[in-house]
Design a protein around this motif. Sequence first.
Motif, mmCIF file in Angstrom:
data_model
loop_
_atom_site.group_PDB
_atom_site.id
_atom_site.type_symbol
_atom_site.label_atom_id
_atom_site.label_comp_id
_atom_site.label_asym_id
_atom_site.label_seq_id
_atom_site.Cartn_x
_atom_site.Cartn_y
_atom_site.Cartn_z
ATOM 1 N N VAL A 123 -74.468 45.726 47.120
ATOM 2 C CA VAL A 123 -73.949 44.563 47.838
ATOM 3 C C VAL A 123 -72.427 44.560 47.774
ATOM 4 O O VAL A 123 -71.832 44.715 46.710
ATOM 5 N N MET A 124 -71.803 44.394 48.938
ATOM 6 C CA MET A 124 -70.345 44.369 49.034
ATOM 7 C C MET A 124 -69.905 43.235 49.947
ATOM 8 O O MET A 124 -70.707 42.694 50.709
ATOM 9 N N PRO A 125 -68.617 42.865 49.888
ATOM 10 C CA PRO A 125 -68.108 41.838 50.815
ATOM 11 C C PRO A 125 -68.113 42.359 52.244
ATOM 12 O O PRO A 125 -68.067 43.570 52.485
ATOM 13 N N LEU A 126 -68.140 41.465 53.192
ATOM 14 C CA LEU A 126 -68.018 41.816 54.603
ATOM 15 C C LEU A 126 -66.537 41.889 54.955
ATOM 16 O O LEU A 126 -65.771 40.979 54.622
ATOM 17 N N PHE A 127 -66.123 42.976 55.584
ATOM 18 C CA PHE A 127 -64.722 43.135 55.960
ATOM 19 C C PHE A 127 -64.535 42.970 57.465
ATOM 20 O O PHE A 127 -65.498 42.863 58.219
ATOM 21 N N GLY A 128 -63.276 42.959 57.878
ATOM 22 C CA GLY A 128 -62.944 42.819 59.286
ATOM 23 C C GLY A 128 -62.727 44.161 59.948
ATOM 24 O O GLY A 128 -63.299 45.174 59.555
ATOM 25 N N SER A 181 -62.102 37.056 56.759
ATOM 26 C CA SER A 181 -61.735 35.675 57.077
ATOM 27 C C SER A 181 -60.321 35.606 57.637
ATOM 28 O O SER A 181 -59.509 36.519 57.441
ATOM 29 N N GLN A 182 -60.027 34.515 58.315
ATOM 30 C CA GLN A 182 -58.725 34.348 58.939
ATOM 31 C C GLN A 182 -57.602 34.384 57.909
ATOM 32 O O GLN A 182 -56.539 34.961 58.143
ATOM 33 N N LYS A 183 -57.844 33.825 56.740
ATOM 34 C CA LYS A 183 -56.814 33.779 55.700
ATOM 35 C C LYS A 183 -56.575 35.152 55.055
ATOM 36 O O LYS A 183 -55.585 35.335 54.337
ATOM 37 N N ASP A 184 -57.481 36.094 55.304
ATOM 38 C CA ASP A 184 -57.352 37.429 54.716
ATOM 39 C C ASP A 184 -56.930 38.489 55.731
ATOM 40 O O ASP A 184 -57.028 39.688 55.458
ATOM 41 N N LYS A 185 -56.461 38.071 56.895
ATOM 42 C CA LYS A 185 -56.073 39.026 57.932
ATOM 43 C C LYS A 185 -54.840 39.842 57.554
ATOM 44 O O LYS A 185 -54.536 40.849 58.185
ATOM 45 N N ASN A 186 -54.138 39.400 56.520
ATOM 46 C CA ASN A 186 -52.959 40.138 56.062
ATOM 47 C C ASN A 186 -53.283 41.035 54.875
ATOM 48 O O ASN A 186 -52.387 41.619 54.265
ATOM 49 N N LYS A 187 -54.563 41.148 54.540
ATOM 50 C CA LYS A 187 -54.977 41.944 53.400
ATOM 51 C C LYS A 187 -55.687 43.214 53.854
ATOM 52 O O LYS A 187 -56.556 43.173 54.720
ATOM 53 N N VAL A 188 -55.314 44.331 53.236
ATOM 54 C CA VAL A 188 -55.885 45.626 53.581
ATOM 55 C C VAL A 188 -56.721 46.134 52.410
ATOM 56 O O VAL A 188 -56.299 46.047 51.253
ATOM 57 N N PHE A 189 -57.900 46.648 52.717
ATOM 58 C CA PHE A 189 -58.800 47.176 51.692
ATOM 59 C C PHE A 189 -59.031 48.662 51.931
ATOM 60 O O PHE A 189 -59.308 49.083 53.059
ATOM 61 N N LEU A 190 -58.919 49.449 50.886
ATOM 62 C CA LEU A 190 -59.198 50.876 50.947
ATOM 63 C C LEU A 190 -60.677 51.085 50.676
ATOM 64 O O LEU A 190 -61.159 50.816 49.573
ATOM 65 N N ALA A 191 -61.415 51.558 51.679
ATOM 66 C CA ALA A 191 -62.870 51.685 51.568
ATOM 67 C C ALA A 191 -63.310 53.140 51.645
ATOM 68 O O ALA A 191 -62.494 54.054 51.727
ATOM 69 N N ASP A 192 -64.617 53.346 51.606
ATOM 70 C CA ASP A 192 -65.286 54.644 51.709
ATOM 71 C C ASP A 192 -64.931 55.564 50.534
ATOM 72 O O ASP A 192 -63.949 56.302 50.578
ATOM 73 N N TYR A 193 -65.771 55.522 49.525
ATOM 74 C CA TYR A 193 -65.540 56.323 48.325
ATOM 75 C C TYR A 193 -66.490 57.518 48.245
ATOM 76 O O TYR A 193 -66.939 57.905 47.182
ATOM 77 N N GLY A 194 -66.752 58.105 49.412
ATOM 78 C CA GLY A 194 -67.642 59.253 49.472
ATOM 79 C C GLY A 194 -67.060 60.521 48.879
ATOM 80 O O GLY A 194 -67.801 61.417 48.489
ATOM 81 N N LEU A 195 -65.740 60.612 48.812
ATOM 82 C CA LEU A 195 -65.104 61.800 48.243
ATOM 83 C C LEU A 195 -64.354 61.476 46.949
ATOM 84 O O LEU A 195 -63.562 62.292 46.471
ATOM 85 N N VAL A 196 -64.595 60.290 46.404
ATOM 86 C CA VAL A 196 -63.905 59.902 45.179
ATOM 87 C C VAL A 196 -64.166 60.930 44.076
ATOM 88 O O VAL A 196 -65.252 61.499 43.986
ATOM 89 N N ASN A 197 -63.148 61.202 43.274
ATOM 90 C CA ASN A 197 -63.251 62.271 42.290
ATOM 91 C C ASN A 197 -62.524 61.875 41.012
ATOM 92 O O ASN A 197 -61.441 61.291 41.064
ATOM 93 N N ARG A 198 -63.106 62.216 39.885
ATOM 94 C CA ARG A 198 -62.454 61.949 38.599
ATOM 95 C C ARG A 198 -61.528 63.120 38.272
ATOM 96 O O ARG A 198 -61.986 64.224 37.986
ATOM 97 N N TYR A 199 -60.246 62.867 38.338
ATOM 98 C CA TYR A 199 -59.290 63.943 38.085
ATOM 99 C C TYR A 199 -59.030 64.122 36.588
ATOM 100 O O TYR A 199 -58.450 65.125 36.163
ATOM 101 N N ARG A 200 -59.456 63.152 35.792
ATOM 102 C CA ARG A 200 -59.247 63.210 34.349
ATOM 103 C C ARG A 200 -60.540 62.768 33.661
ATOM 104 O O ARG A 200 -60.594 61.726 33.004
#
Length: 438
Positions: A123-128, A181-200
């Motif tokens: 479950v995740m938040p709904l984004f714009g 939401s309208q109040k969050d239109k100035n907020k950017v979210f980095l999504a899609d962690y399909g290639l996320v990698n532990r470098y350490r």
Amino acid sequence: MPPKGRKRAYKLPETLPEGEVLRDIRKKEWKLGKPIGQGGFGMIYRASENTPGKSKGDGTFVIKIEPHENGPLYTELHFYQRAAQAEEVTKWQKQQKLSHLGVPKLCGFGSHDCQGIKYRFLVMPLFGEDIWKKYLACNKKFTPGIVFALTIQVLDALEYLHEKDYVHADIKSANLLLGYSQKDKNKVFLADYGLVNRYRPDGKHREYKEFPKKGHNGTPEFTSIDAHLGVSPSRRGDIQILGYVMLQWLCTTLPWENKLTDLDYVMKQKIKYSKDVPGLLKACFTSSYPSELKTFLTYAFQMGYDEKPDYNKLRTLCRTVIKREGIKEGSVFDFGSQSSDVPTGSPVISKKRKASSKEREPSQGRKMSKDDEPGPSGAASRAPPKKRSTSAKESGVDHLIRKTQDISIKSRKVSSSVTAQKVAPCYFTRSTKKNSSS
């Protein structure tokens, strides 16, 4: 745990009925709305908390579901459990005194049985809308103020990930989402962690080792030089990728975009220009560009493999530009007032070149290395191609569906045609092109 053994394709789940109630491991209940997307391994639904008086369609959450026998969702879930629990994200945000941190929060997860089939869900938040859509609406060019304002928020998110020992490895417009939401239109979210990698993974940075057979991992336009060479992703790779994205936002077309199907060519072009940033900028711009872009790219190419980025230095560069452009940090992005004027900054004259007129989302040429941790075994197949609606009246969830271009890396044989798909990649872990081991 992800399924053992290896597969080339995953079984897609049956569509679950609207109103179905799922209970996560904390006993919290979630009510499914209508399905709003499909990936190569599962489905995504709009959802709401299962509370009295809450209708099925007005939820501000999404639920990603896959059959337990699959596994790709396990990769993303494992990342969220380790590095993006809501309390951890909030704690970091307060420590850094940030008004916003663009890392999606995990709202819940668990298993669900329906008609004899066991499912895994998240479950995740709904984004714009995603930034790629905004980019196309602005005729594939952002003003310097918008570019560097977006970059600050991405740097904040990357600093958090890096401190948690992860790198994203696939930063691009399509994976940057505005708040819903309208109040969050100035907020950017980095999504899609399909290639996320532990470098350490064990408190020690991975060693620099080139594995050509594992090369070209990521999205061709923006893939880091390390990834092209098959080197395990690192923090400098994220900064390089972000630099390429910024460059595209300002100049419209990167010099190697004319031959994206030739991955060795793309790699050689990036290597050449990494040693000649003025030449890169001359190839990209016919008139002027912000001098801070040159500083950013030079820094990205000169970083050591295991070097920690100087986030404050890079953010200071960005703030210099947005101050000059008269933009207040944290204000709502005014994409609608984009100008076709040439970006301001240090003038650089270059030869004219033809920019691609084909408006498309960055292509997908990715595969998972067995060094990726954690990860499911096996590879997923993409959903069947579907035509994208061209209706000007998109619903509140239609923005989640966008085109992707599929390039086969394993065989290195690439079709000259671009296949459009209708998926929800903002939320789904990408299908992979090569088997990986857990």
